[in-house]
Design an enzyme around this catalytic site. Structure first.
Site, PDB file in Angstrom:
ATOM      1  N   ARG A 236       0.849  -1.179   0.000  1.00  0.00           N
ATOM      2  CA  ARG A 236       0.000   0.000   0.000  1.00  0.00           C
ATOM      3  C   ARG A 236       0.892   1.239   0.000  1.00  0.00           C
ATOM      4  O   ARG A 236       1.959   1.253   0.615  1.00  0.00           O
ATOM      5  CB  ARG A 236      -0.912   0.033   1.232  1.00  0.00           C
ATOM      6  CG  ARG A 236      -2.147  -0.848   1.114  1.00  0.00           C
ATOM      7  CD  ARG A 236      -3.128  -0.246   0.120  1.00  0.00           C
ATOM      8  NE  ARG A 236      -4.389  -0.955   0.070  1.00  0.00           N
ATOM      9  CZ  ARG A 236      -4.707  -1.883  -0.829  1.00  0.00           C
ATOM     10  NH1 ARG A 236      -3.801  -2.245  -1.735  1.00  0.00           N
ATOM     11  NH2 ARG A 236      -5.895  -2.441  -0.839  1.00  0.00           N
ATOM     12  N   GLU A 265      -3.549   8.295  -5.356  1.00  0.00           N
ATOM     13  CA  GLU A 265      -3.713   7.651  -6.660  1.00  0.00           C
ATOM     14  C   GLU A 265      -4.913   8.264  -7.386  1.00  0.00           C
ATOM     15  O   GLU A 265      -5.974   8.433  -6.787  1.00  0.00           O
ATOM     16  CB  GLU A 265      -3.921   6.136  -6.484  1.00  0.00           C
ATOM     17  CG  GLU A 265      -2.697   5.436  -5.901  1.00  0.00           C
ATOM     18  CD  GLU A 265      -2.858   3.921  -5.803  1.00  0.00           C
ATOM     19  OE1 GLU A 265      -3.912   3.401  -6.241  1.00  0.00           O
ATOM     20  OE2 GLU A 265      -1.941   3.260  -5.306  1.00  0.00           O
ATOM     21  N   HIS A 284      -0.851   0.833 -10.062  1.00  0.00           N
ATOM     22  CA  HIS A 284      -1.582  -0.101  -9.187  1.00  0.00           C
ATOM     23  C   HIS A 284      -2.132  -1.285 -10.009  1.00  0.00           C
ATOM     24  O   HIS A 284      -3.328  -1.564 -10.023  1.00  0.00           O
ATOM     25  CB  HIS A 284      -2.730   0.610  -8.475  1.00  0.00           C
ATOM     26  CG  HIS A 284      -3.118  -0.060  -7.189  1.00  0.00           C
ATOM     27  ND1 HIS A 284      -3.523   0.641  -6.077  1.00  0.00           N
ATOM     28  CD2 HIS A 284      -3.173  -1.372  -6.836  1.00  0.00           C
ATOM     29  CE1 HIS A 284      -3.814  -0.208  -5.098  1.00  0.00           C
ATOM     30  NE2 HIS A 284      -3.610  -1.426  -5.538  1.00  0.00           N
ATOM     31  N   SER A 286      -0.023  -4.420 -10.376  1.00  0.00           N
ATOM     32  CA  SER A 286       0.907  -5.542 -10.266  1.00  0.00           C
ATOM     33  C   SER A 286       0.216  -6.898 -10.234  1.00  0.00           C
ATOM     34  O   SER A 286       0.792  -7.897 -10.656  1.00  0.00           O
ATOM     35  CB  SER A 286       1.779  -5.386  -9.008  1.00  0.00           C
ATOM     36  OG  SER A 286       0.994  -5.380  -7.837  1.00  0.00           O
TER      37      SER A 286
END
Length: 328
Positions: A236, A265, A284, A286
């Site tokens: 995070r 974000e 964001h 992955s």
């Protein structure tokens, strides 16, 4: 636990974003389903027995919680549950489950990819290719390099196994110290983070966001790392004090960072991280491989069948810890 309305079907609220969840037909046959966006969440929660937060990054639930007058079960389509860890939910009897298990291998592959990108200097090769410049360089081996994975849940374990498989020496950092872990070998406690990361070539952050882990990677943590160390965050963004990370990268305190998550974000266009040559940025993503949305719905649908049958649910989150305990 079994929920049945007068019609014989439970009321299920589904919080969606731009895209509706796929493969919901079986669930729709056995529930009265209310699809809603964040603006309509409060109305959709009135009289609802269950909530499926398909839009897992939404922060709309706390302000709509007053309308949850019959809610028994909340499922969030993510491994991290921090968007719903507000005091009223923690204190309630609502059972919380998550999508633990969906992202383990894909995030591990992402981490390995970033390790290889740093070791083989792939970003420089791409920049030189764009400039049509032929410049010979030497690169690094990953075999024999050391990695510390901070976070020993299923994703951290998948990362450790994959990095070990390609020759890295791996250890872990978590809540409980041990010397005989099957995936990490040695696990240190995170309250000794500076000692854990001191000799690591790669430091991978994958811990859940809790009161204990927030801002754990600060100036002191980066100062404890080797100047040649690379930092990879797939946990995070709030695990990191971003200004401290920027300062560490600028000063050469650490050699580089691969970042998939951020405390804000999308990452603002004017943020200094964008222009740093020793930083690799992804939005964001992955764990988001082809078919991931269907897998998320599949985990929910399986739990929905269990819930309807009064069976034990998978991936029940300890709301005080903020994650699914090991062994659950």
């Amino acid at each position: 636990m079994n929920a049945v309305t007068e019609s014989g079907k439970p009321v299920l609220t589904v919080l969606t974003g731009d895209d509706a969840p796929p493969d919901m037909t079986a669930v729709e046959q056995d529930a009265e389903v209310r699809y809603t966006d964040a603006a309509g969440l409060a109305d959709a929660l009135r009289g609802a027995d269950a909530l499926f937060m398909y839009q897992f990054l939404s922060t709309a639930l706390p302000s709509a919680w007053h309308a949850a007058d019959r809610l028994q079960w909340l499922h969030i389509a993510a491994a991290g549950v921090d968007p719903v860890m507000f005091p009223e939910l923690r204190a309630s009897d609502v059972v919380l489950t998550n999508a633990r298990g969906v992202f383990d291998d894909s995030i591990a592959e992402y981490v390995l990819g970033q390790v290889l990108a740093f070791a083989k200097d792939m970003p420089t090769s791409l920049r030189l290719q764009d400039a049509r410049t032929w410049r010979h360089r030497e690169t690094e081996r990953i075999g024999g390099a050391s990695a510390v994975v901070v976070g020993t849940g299923p994703i951290g374990r998948a990362i450790a196994r994959l990095l070990r498989a390609v020759g890295l020496r791996v250890s872990g950092a978590g809540r409980r110290a041990r010397d005989d872990d099957p995936d990490f070998g040695t696990v240190h406690t995170t309250d000794r983070l500076a000692e854990c990361v001191a000799d690591a070539d790669y430091v991978v952050a994958v811990a859940p966001l809790t009161d204990q882990t927030k801002n754990m990677f600060d100036g002191d943590a980066f100062a404890a790392m080797k100047p040649s160390a690379r930092f990879v965050n797939v946990g995070r963004g709030e695990l990191v004090v971003t200004d401290d990370l920027v300062a560490a990268l600028r000063s050469g305190t650490i050699a580089g960072a691969a970042l998939d998550v951020f405390d804000t974000e999308p990452l603002p266009a004017d943020h200094p991280l964008w222009t740093m040559e020793n930083v690799l940025i992804s939005p964001h993503m992955s764990g988001d491989v082809v078919g991931w949305r269907r897998e998320l719905v599949g985990v929910f649908a399986d739990n929905f069948r269990r819930w309807r049958a009064g069976q034990e649910l998978r991936n029940v989150v300890d709301k005080q810890l903020g994650y699914v305990p090991s062994g659950s």
